[in-house]
Scaffold this active site. Sequence first.
Site, PDB file in Angstrom:
ATOM      1  N   HIS A 128       0.638  -1.138   0.057  1.00 37.25           N
ATOM      2  CA  HIS A 128       0.002  -0.046   0.145  1.00 37.25           C
ATOM      3  C   HIS A 128       0.635   1.213   0.024  1.00 37.25           C
ATOM      4  CE1 HIS A 128      -3.488  -2.588   1.530  1.00 37.25           C
ATOM      5  NE2 HIS A 128      -3.055  -2.866   0.500  1.00 37.25           N
ATOM      6  N   SER A 198      -6.314  -7.602  10.004  1.00 39.86           N
ATOM      7  CA  SER A 198      -7.734  -7.940  10.252  1.00 39.86           C
ATOM      8  C   SER A 198      -8.207  -8.905   8.931  1.00 39.86           C
ATOM      9  CB  SER A 198      -8.529  -6.796  10.173  1.00 39.86           C
ATOM     10  OG  SER A 198      -8.592  -5.613   8.993  1.00 39.86           O
TER      11      SER A 198
HETATM   12  C1  BJW Z   1      -2.354  -6.878  16.538  1.00 39.91           C
HETATM   13  C2  BJW Z   1      -1.773  -6.313  17.613  1.00 39.91           C
HETATM   14  C3  BJW Z   1      -0.779  -6.472  18.113  1.00 39.91           C
HETATM   15  C4  BJW Z   1      -3.669  -4.909  17.050  1.00 39.91           C
HETATM   16  N1  BJW Z   1      -0.232  -7.626  17.705  1.00 39.91           N
HETATM   17  N2  BJW Z   1      -1.874  -7.942  16.005  1.00 39.91           N
HETATM   18  C5  BJW Z   1     -12.751  -8.229  -2.887  1.00 39.91           C
HETATM   19  C6  BJW Z   1     -13.762  -8.056  -2.153  1.00 39.91           C
HETATM   20  C7  BJW Z   1     -14.445  -6.876  -1.606  1.00 39.91           C
HETATM   21  C8  BJW Z   1     -13.680  -5.823  -1.711  1.00 39.91           C
HETATM   22  C9  BJW Z   1     -12.689  -5.377  -2.728  1.00 39.91           C
HETATM   23  C10 BJW Z   1     -12.168  -6.643  -3.438  1.00 39.91           C
HETATM   24  N3  BJW Z   1     -11.054  -6.284  -4.115  1.00 39.91           N
HETATM   25  C11 BJW Z   1     -11.034  -4.852  -4.113  1.00 39.91           C
HETATM   26  C12 BJW Z   1     -11.924  -4.459  -3.095  1.00 39.91           C
HETATM   27  C13 BJW Z   1     -12.191  -2.910  -2.872  1.00 39.91           C
HETATM   28  C14 BJW Z   1     -11.207  -2.685  -1.580  1.00 39.91           C
HETATM   29  C15 BJW Z   1     -11.391  -3.279  -0.328  1.00 39.91           C
HETATM   30  O1  BJW Z   1     -10.932  -4.418  -0.166  1.00 39.91           O
HETATM   31  N4  BJW Z   1     -12.344  -3.067   0.232  1.00 39.91           N
HETATM   32  C16 BJW Z   1     -12.762  -3.785   1.753  1.00 39.91           C
HETATM   33  C17 BJW Z   1     -12.543  -2.858   2.761  1.00 39.91           C
HETATM   34  C18 BJW Z   1     -14.052  -4.456   1.512  1.00 39.91           C
HETATM   35  N5  BJW Z   1      -9.910  -2.904  -2.215  1.00 39.91           N
HETATM   36  C19 BJW Z   1      -9.408  -1.694  -2.656  1.00 39.91           C
HETATM   37  O2  BJW Z   1      -9.791  -0.708  -3.110  1.00 39.91           O
HETATM   38  C20 BJW Z   1      -7.870  -1.955  -2.897  1.00 39.91           C
HETATM   39  N6  BJW Z   1      -7.636  -1.555  -4.666  1.00 39.91           N
HETATM   40  C21 BJW Z   1      -8.214  -2.677  -5.535  1.00 39.91           C
HETATM   41  O3  BJW Z   1      -8.572  -3.538  -5.112  1.00 39.91           O
HETATM   42  O4  BJW Z   1      -7.878  -2.129  -6.636  1.00 39.91           O
HETATM   43  C22 BJW Z   1      -8.605  -3.025  -7.748  1.00 39.91           C
HETATM   44  C23 BJW Z   1      -9.864  -2.222  -7.972  1.00 39.91           C
HETATM   45  C24 BJW Z   1      -9.910  -1.085  -8.264  1.00 39.91           C
HETATM   46  C25 BJW Z   1     -11.095  -0.361  -8.494  1.00 39.91           C
HETATM   47  C26 BJW Z   1     -12.297  -1.036  -8.500  1.00 39.91           C
HETATM   48  C27 BJW Z   1     -12.215  -2.482  -8.034  1.00 39.91           C
HETATM   49  C28 BJW Z   1     -10.963  -2.894  -7.615  1.00 39.91           C
HETATM   50  C29 BJW Z   1      -6.912  -0.805  -2.411  1.00 39.91           C
HETATM   51  C30 BJW Z   1      -7.092  -1.040  -1.069  1.00 39.91           C
HETATM   52  C31 BJW Z   1      -6.042   0.150  -0.444  1.00 39.91           C
HETATM   53  C32 BJW Z   1      -5.988  -0.112   1.219  1.00 39.91           C
HETATM   54  N7  BJW Z   1      -5.578   1.156   1.697  1.00 39.91           N
HETATM   55  C33 BJW Z   1      -5.433   1.314   2.914  1.00 39.91           C
HETATM   56  C34 BJW Z   1      -4.925   2.891   3.409  1.00 39.91           C
HETATM   57  C35 BJW Z   1      -3.401   3.097   3.061  1.00 39.91           C
HETATM   58  C36 BJW Z   1      -2.898   4.505   3.329  1.00 39.91           C
HETATM   59  C37 BJW Z   1      -2.967   4.972   4.636  1.00 39.91           C
HETATM   60  O5  BJW Z   1      -2.650   4.226   5.730  1.00 39.91           O
HETATM   61  O6  BJW Z   1      -3.850   6.110   4.775  1.00 39.91           O
HETATM   62  O7  BJW Z   1      -4.388   0.508   3.665  1.00 39.91           O
HETATM   63  S1  BJW Z   1      -6.844   1.235   3.976  1.00 39.91           S
HETATM   64  C38 BJW Z   1      -6.164   0.364   5.205  1.00 39.91           C
HETATM   65  O8  BJW Z   1      -6.421  -0.959   5.553  1.00 39.91           O
HETATM   66  C39 BJW Z   1      -4.569   0.441   5.059  1.00 39.91           C
HETATM   67  C40 BJW Z   1      -4.240  -0.841   5.506  1.00 39.91           C
HETATM   68  O9  BJW Z   1      -2.836  -1.720   5.045  1.00 39.91           O
HETATM   69  C41 BJW Z   1      -5.433  -1.900   5.407  1.00 39.91           C
HETATM   70  C42 BJW Z   1      -5.607  -3.083   6.069  1.00 39.91           C
HETATM   71  O10 BJW Z   1      -5.688  -2.954   7.406  1.00 39.91           O
HETATM   72  P1  BJW Z   1      -4.996  -3.756   8.431  1.00 39.91           P
HETATM   73  O11 BJW Z   1      -3.542  -3.385   8.388  1.00 39.91           O
HETATM   74  O12 BJW Z   1      -5.422  -5.266   8.304  1.00 39.91           O
HETATM   75  O13 BJW Z   1      -5.397  -3.074   9.848  1.00 39.91           O
HETATM   76  P2  BJW Z   1      -6.629  -3.202  10.907  1.00 39.91           P
HETATM   77  O14 BJW Z   1      -6.975  -2.032  11.633  1.00 39.91           O
HETATM   78  O15 BJW Z   1      -7.749  -3.459   9.801  1.00 39.91           O
HETATM   79  O16 BJW Z   1      -6.365  -4.585  11.640  1.00 39.91           O
HETATM   80  C43 BJW Z   1      -5.310  -4.580  12.558  1.00 39.91           C
HETATM   81  C44 BJW Z   1      -5.213  -5.962  13.207  1.00 39.91           C
HETATM   82  O17 BJW Z   1      -4.030  -5.862  13.920  1.00 39.91           O
HETATM   83  C45 BJW Z   1      -6.543  -6.517  13.928  1.00 39.91           C
HETATM   84  O18 BJW Z   1      -6.842  -7.777  13.416  1.00 39.91           O
HETATM   85  C46 BJW Z   1      -5.882  -6.434  15.495  1.00 39.91           C
HETATM   86  O19 BJW Z   1      -6.649  -7.561  16.085  1.00 39.91           O
HETATM   87  C47 BJW Z   1      -4.499  -6.713  15.068  1.00 39.91           C
HETATM   88  N8  BJW Z   1      -3.649  -6.203  16.216  1.00 39.91           N
HETATM   89  N9  BJW Z   1      -2.543  -5.030  17.871  1.00 39.91           N
HETATM   90  C48 BJW Z   1      -0.751  -8.432  16.938  1.00 39.91           C
HETATM   91  N10 BJW Z   1      -0.096  -5.781  19.184  1.00 39.91           N
END
Ligand code: BJW
Length: 257
Positions: A128, A198
């Site tokens: 990302h 997540s």
């Molecule tokens: C601990 C802890 C400790 C806490 N020890 N653990 C297929 C199905 C459905 C939807 C889609 C799909 N394909 C694409 C989509 C759309 C969309 C998507 O996925 N949406 C879903 C939300 C439904 N995806 C996209 O748009 C992506 N692009 C794409 O697919 O392009 C093709 C396309 C284009 C046009 C149309 C259709 C397709 C791009 C995704 C970009 C994500 N960007 C972000 C922001 C980055 C910039 C920024 O930082 O500002 O990336 S969003 C945010 O979420 C960030 C993260 O990298 C990402 C993932 O989050 P993460 O890392 O999992 O964090 P959390 O908070 O969710 O979880 C934290 C975890 O840690 C928890 O489980 C805790 O329990 C744990 N934890 N403390 C161990 N100490």
Amino acid sequence: MNSGYFTAGRRTGASELLDRLEHAQSVVVFTGAGISAESGVPTFRDPGGIWERFKPDELANVRAFLANPVLVQGWYAHRRQLMERVKPNPGHVAIAELEQLVPKLTVVTQNVDGLHARAGSSDILELHGNIHRTYCIDCREDARAGHDESNEAVRCRYCGGLVRPDVVWFGEMLDPDVIGRADEASREADVFLSVGTSGLVYPAADLPLVAQRSGAYVVEINIAPSALAEYLDDCITGPAGEVLPEVVDAVRRASRG
Ligand code: BJW
């Protein structure tokens, strides 16, 4: 001190993972915001996380940026400053140490904070992007003009275009080369560790299952089971900054015989 997250409970799981790591040719460590939580970087979806206070629709997509560049640039400047102040934690360091104990280790991270590189990992795929880089939406140059205190949007010093963070927003494609290499590393992996994510954001969330279908032993490390947990081979429940050093210590002891 060993807090026992790794060895407690699922003892067979612990010895299986240790055995797999000892014999692995290729390891992928896939990380999300949870790995950096213990450094002080807020996660997105946990209680108190970023999306509880800010709406992704208002900040993390290109429409929001074009509608209110000052707000979005300001939000990223604030987060960039926080990320510059924090340090890698024992989880990041343990991953960098594991790289020295196995033939090949690739870090595939969803994080934009750059902490894996600062901890010493060398083979890192940032799915990302990276918050510390910026580019002009018109000429693509890295052309940050600096953040002034006025209420004006930050513009490119070469062409005057709007300057944005080099991160991937919702609805944007991931860099095809980066996601392609992550997919390849996941298919080749013997062991795949999914740490602190997540598992809700695609296409990144596909990677643990891609690895598993290709024969990898896939283990989650998380403080609470993720959306992917039930499909994986094992889950270790605990903070990454404590579990990972335990795992790496065990591999180190085993490799010394
Ligand atoms: C601990 C802890 C400790 C806490 N020890 N653990 C297929 C199905 C459905 C939807 C889609 C799909 N394909 C694409 C989509 C759309 C969309 C998507 O996925 N949406 C879903 C939300 C439904 N995806 C996209 O748009 C992506 N692009 C794409 O697919 O392009 C093709 C396309 C284009 C046009 C149309 C259709 C397709 C791009 C995704 C970009 C994500 N960007 C972000 C922001 C980055 C910039 C920024 O930082 O500002 O990336 S969003 C945010 O979420 C960030 C993260 O990298 C990402 C993932 O989050 P993460 O890392 O999992 O964090 P959390 O908070 O969710 O979880 C934290 C975890 O840690 C928890 O489980 C805790 O329990 C744990 N934890 N403390 C161990 N100490």
